[in-house]
Design a protein around this motif. Sequence first.
Motif, PDB file in Angstrom:
ATOM      1  N   ALA A   1      -1.216  10.041  -7.000  1.00 51.91           N
ATOM      2  CA  ALA A   1      -1.558   8.624  -7.045  1.00 51.91           C
ATOM      3  C   ALA A   1      -1.698   8.129  -8.481  1.00 51.91           C
ATOM      4  O   ALA A   1      -1.232   7.044  -8.821  1.00 51.91           O
ATOM      5  CB  ALA A   1      -2.843   8.374  -6.262  1.00 51.91           C
TER       6      ALA A   1
ATOM      7  N   GLY B   1       5.166  10.617  -0.880  1.00 56.74           N
ATOM      8  CA  GLY B   1       4.368   9.554  -0.276  1.00 56.74           C
ATOM      9  C   GLY B   1       5.278   8.553   0.434  1.00 56.74           C
ATOM     10  O   GLY B   1       6.467   8.779   0.614  1.00 56.74           O
ATOM     11  N   TRP B   2       4.700   7.435   0.814  1.00 54.56           N
ATOM     12  CA  TRP B   2       5.439   6.377   1.483  1.00 54.56           C
ATOM     13  C   TRP B   2       4.716   5.057   1.305  1.00 54.56           C
ATOM     14  O   TRP B   2       3.558   5.016   0.913  1.00 54.56           O
ATOM     15  CB  TRP B   2       5.637   6.688   2.961  1.00 54.56           C
ATOM     16  CG  TRP B   2       4.350   6.727   3.751  1.00 54.56           C
ATOM     17  CD1 TRP B   2       3.750   5.685   4.394  1.00 54.56           C
ATOM     18  CD2 TRP B   2       3.489   7.859   3.962  1.00 54.56           C
ATOM     19  NE1 TRP B   2       2.581   6.097   4.984  1.00 54.56           N
ATOM     20  CE2 TRP B   2       2.410   7.428   4.731  1.00 54.56           C
ATOM     21  CE3 TRP B   2       3.546   9.191   3.550  1.00 54.56           C
ATOM     22  CZ2 TRP B   2       1.390   8.275   5.112  1.00 54.56           C
ATOM     23  CZ3 TRP B   2       2.515  10.043   3.939  1.00 54.56           C
ATOM     24  CH2 TRP B   2       1.461   9.580   4.717  1.00 54.56           C
ATOM     25  N   ARG B   3       5.420   3.969   1.626  1.00 52.85           N
ATOM     26  CA  ARG B   3       4.825   2.634   1.629  1.00 52.85           C
ATOM     27  C   ARG B   3       4.401   2.322   3.050  1.00 52.85           C
ATOM     28  O   ARG B   3       5.186   2.435   3.984  1.00 52.85           O
ATOM     29  CB  ARG B   3       5.845   1.593   1.157  1.00 52.85           C
ATOM     30  CG  ARG B   3       5.282   0.189   1.149  1.00 52.85           C
ATOM     31  CD  ARG B   3       6.368  -0.832   0.806  1.00 52.85           C
ATOM     32  NE  ARG B   3       5.938  -2.140   1.201  1.00 52.85           N
ATOM     33  CZ  ARG B   3       6.082  -2.660   2.410  1.00 52.85           C
ATOM     34  NH1 ARG B   3       6.676  -1.989   3.365  1.00 52.85           N
ATOM     35  NH2 ARG B   3       5.628  -3.873   2.677  1.00 52.85           N
ATOM     36  N   GLU B   4       3.144   1.978   3.197  1.00 52.98           N
ATOM     37  CA  GLU B   4       2.597   1.644   4.506  1.00 52.98           C
ATOM     38  C   GLU B   4       2.984   0.221   4.859  1.00 52.98           C
ATOM     39  O   GLU B   4       2.824  -0.691   4.056  1.00 52.98           O
ATOM     40  CB  GLU B   4       1.070   1.794   4.473  1.00 52.98           C
ATOM     41  CG  GLU B   4       0.413   1.692   5.810  1.00 52.98           C
ATOM     42  CD  GLU B   4       0.692   2.871   6.720  1.00 52.98           C
ATOM     43  OE1 GLU B   4       0.674   2.648   7.950  1.00 52.98           O
ATOM     44  OE2 GLU B   4       0.915   3.988   6.236  1.00 52.98           O
TER      45      GLU B   4
ATOM     46  N   VAL C   1       0.863  -1.179   0.000  1.00 50.75           N
ATOM     47  CA  VAL C   1       0.000   0.000   0.000  1.00 50.75           C
ATOM     48  C   VAL C   1       0.900   1.231   0.000  1.00 50.75           C
ATOM     49  O   VAL C   1       1.692   1.432   0.923  1.00 50.75           O
ATOM     50  CB  VAL C   1      -0.934   0.023   1.229  1.00 50.75           C
ATOM     51  CG1 VAL C   1      -1.770   1.298   1.240  1.00 50.75           C
ATOM     52  CG2 VAL C   1      -1.830  -1.206   1.241  1.00 50.75           C
TER      53      VAL C   1
ATOM     54  N   ARG D   1      -9.446   6.297  -2.167  1.00 49.63           N
ATOM     55  CA  ARG D   1      -9.407   7.564  -1.425  1.00 49.63           C
ATOM     56  C   ARG D   1      -9.524   7.243   0.055  1.00 49.63           C
ATOM     57  O   ARG D   1     -10.401   6.490   0.478  1.00 49.63           O
ATOM     58  CB  ARG D   1     -10.570   8.467  -1.856  1.00 49.63           C
ATOM     59  CG  ARG D   1     -10.581   9.783  -1.131  1.00 49.63           C
ATOM     60  CD  ARG D   1     -11.773  10.628  -1.630  1.00 49.63           C
ATOM     61  NE  ARG D   1     -11.865  11.842  -0.872  1.00 49.63           N
ATOM     62  CZ  ARG D   1     -12.564  11.989   0.241  1.00 49.63           C
ATOM     63  NH1 ARG D   1     -13.260  10.982   0.721  1.00 49.63           N
ATOM     64  NH2 ARG D   1     -12.585  13.143   0.866  1.00 49.63           N
ATOM     65  N   ASP D   2      -8.643   7.837   0.853  1.00 51.63           N
ATOM     66  CA  ASP D   2      -8.629   7.592   2.293  1.00 51.63           C
ATOM     67  C   ASP D   2      -8.778   8.930   3.009  1.00 51.63           C
ATOM     68  O   ASP D   2      -7.798   9.643   3.208  1.00 51.63           O
ATOM     69  CB  ASP D   2      -7.312   6.912   2.696  1.00 51.63           C
ATOM     70  CG  ASP D   2      -7.262   6.536   4.157  1.00 51.63           C
ATOM     71  OD1 ASP D   2      -8.311   6.200   4.716  1.00 51.63           O
ATOM     72  OD2 ASP D   2      -6.156   6.579   4.733  1.00 51.63           O
TER      73      ASP D   2
ATOM     74  N   VAL E   1       0.975   5.278   0.062  1.00 50.83           N
ATOM     75  CA  VAL E   1       0.145   6.393   0.503  1.00 50.83           C
ATOM     76  C   VAL E   1       0.660   7.658  -0.173  1.00 50.83           C
ATOM     77  O   VAL E   1       1.833   7.994  -0.059  1.00 50.83           O
ATOM     78  CB  VAL E   1       0.205   6.549   2.037  1.00 50.83           C
ATOM     79  CG1 VAL E   1      -0.698   7.691   2.495  1.00 50.83           C
ATOM     80  CG2 VAL E   1      -0.171   5.247   2.727  1.00 50.83           C
TER      81      VAL E   1
ATOM     82  N   GLN F   1      -5.983  11.509   1.661  1.00 55.13           N
ATOM     83  CA  GLN F   1      -4.821  10.850   1.098  1.00 55.13           C
ATOM     84  C   GLN F   1      -5.345   9.840   0.091  1.00 55.13           C
ATOM     85  O   GLN F   1      -6.491   9.416   0.161  1.00 55.13           O
ATOM     86  CB  GLN F   1      -4.037  10.113   2.184  1.00 55.13           C
ATOM     87  CG  GLN F   1      -3.422  11.015   3.207  1.00 55.13           C
ATOM     88  CD  GLN F   1      -2.771  10.226   4.319  1.00 55.13           C
ATOM     89  OE1 GLN F   1      -3.228   9.160   4.694  1.00 55.13           O
ATOM     90  NE2 GLN F   1      -1.711  10.767   4.870  1.00 55.13           N
ATOM     91  N   TRP F   2      -4.503   9.461  -0.839  1.00 52.67           N
ATOM     92  CA  TRP F   2      -4.877   8.448  -1.812  1.00 52.67           C
ATOM     93  C   TRP F   2      -3.957   7.265  -1.650  1.00 52.67           C
ATOM     94  O   TRP F   2      -2.751   7.415  -1.465  1.00 52.67           O
ATOM     95  CB  TRP F   2      -4.805   9.025  -3.225  1.00 52.67           C
ATOM     96  CG  TRP F   2      -5.972   9.901  -3.487  1.00 52.67           C
ATOM     97  CD1 TRP F   2      -6.130  11.191  -3.089  1.00 52.67           C
ATOM     98  CD2 TRP F   2      -7.173   9.542  -4.153  1.00 52.67           C
ATOM     99  NE1 TRP F   2      -7.367  11.657  -3.476  1.00 52.67           N
ATOM    100  CE2 TRP F   2      -8.016  10.672  -4.141  1.00 52.67           C
ATOM    101  CE3 TRP F   2      -7.618   8.383  -4.773  1.00 52.67           C
ATOM    102  CZ2 TRP F   2      -9.277  10.665  -4.722  1.00 52.67           C
ATOM    103  CZ3 TRP F   2      -8.866   8.380  -5.358  1.00 52.67           C
ATOM    104  CH2 TRP F   2      -9.692   9.503  -5.323  1.00 52.67           C
ATOM    105  N   LEU F   3      -4.538   6.084  -1.695  1.00 56.18           N
ATOM    106  CA  LEU F   3      -3.789   4.844  -1.554  1.00 56.18           C
ATOM    107  C   LEU F   3      -3.699   4.160  -2.906  1.00 56.18           C
ATOM    108  O   LEU F   3      -4.666   4.123  -3.653  1.00 56.18           O
ATOM    109  CB  LEU F   3      -4.483   3.908  -0.563  1.00 56.18           C
ATOM    110  CG  LEU F   3      -4.859   4.493   0.793  1.00 56.18           C
ATOM    111  CD1 LEU F   3      -5.575   3.439   1.630  1.00 56.18           C
ATOM    112  CD2 LEU F   3      -3.650   5.037   1.510  1.00 56.18           C
TER     113      LEU F   3
END
Length: 81
Positions: free
Chosen positions: A16, A76-79, A7, A37-38, A9, A50-52
């Motif tokens: 995204a 962004g980053w990787r969850e 995932v 969409r988060d 983020v 935020q968009w995943l």
Amino acid sequence: MSDVRHVLVLPDRDAAEEVVEALGERFGVAEEPRLVRDALAGEDDAEDAQWLVVLRDEGGVLDPAELDAFAGEWDGWREEP
């Protein structure tokens, strides 16, 4: 074969969508990732979402650190699961 999911983020929809396009070019991802969409807790404004990017990696071949650095190019980053 494992069902690994990553995932990513991202701060907004544009980022995204760019990430989804670039994933195929950079990592050879064949299956289209899902965009989700988060909304942040308590926020009603779409600008505060935020968009995943949810990416399946059934073979477990994608390096999590590389994906994190890749998402970082769009702030962004990787969850972690």
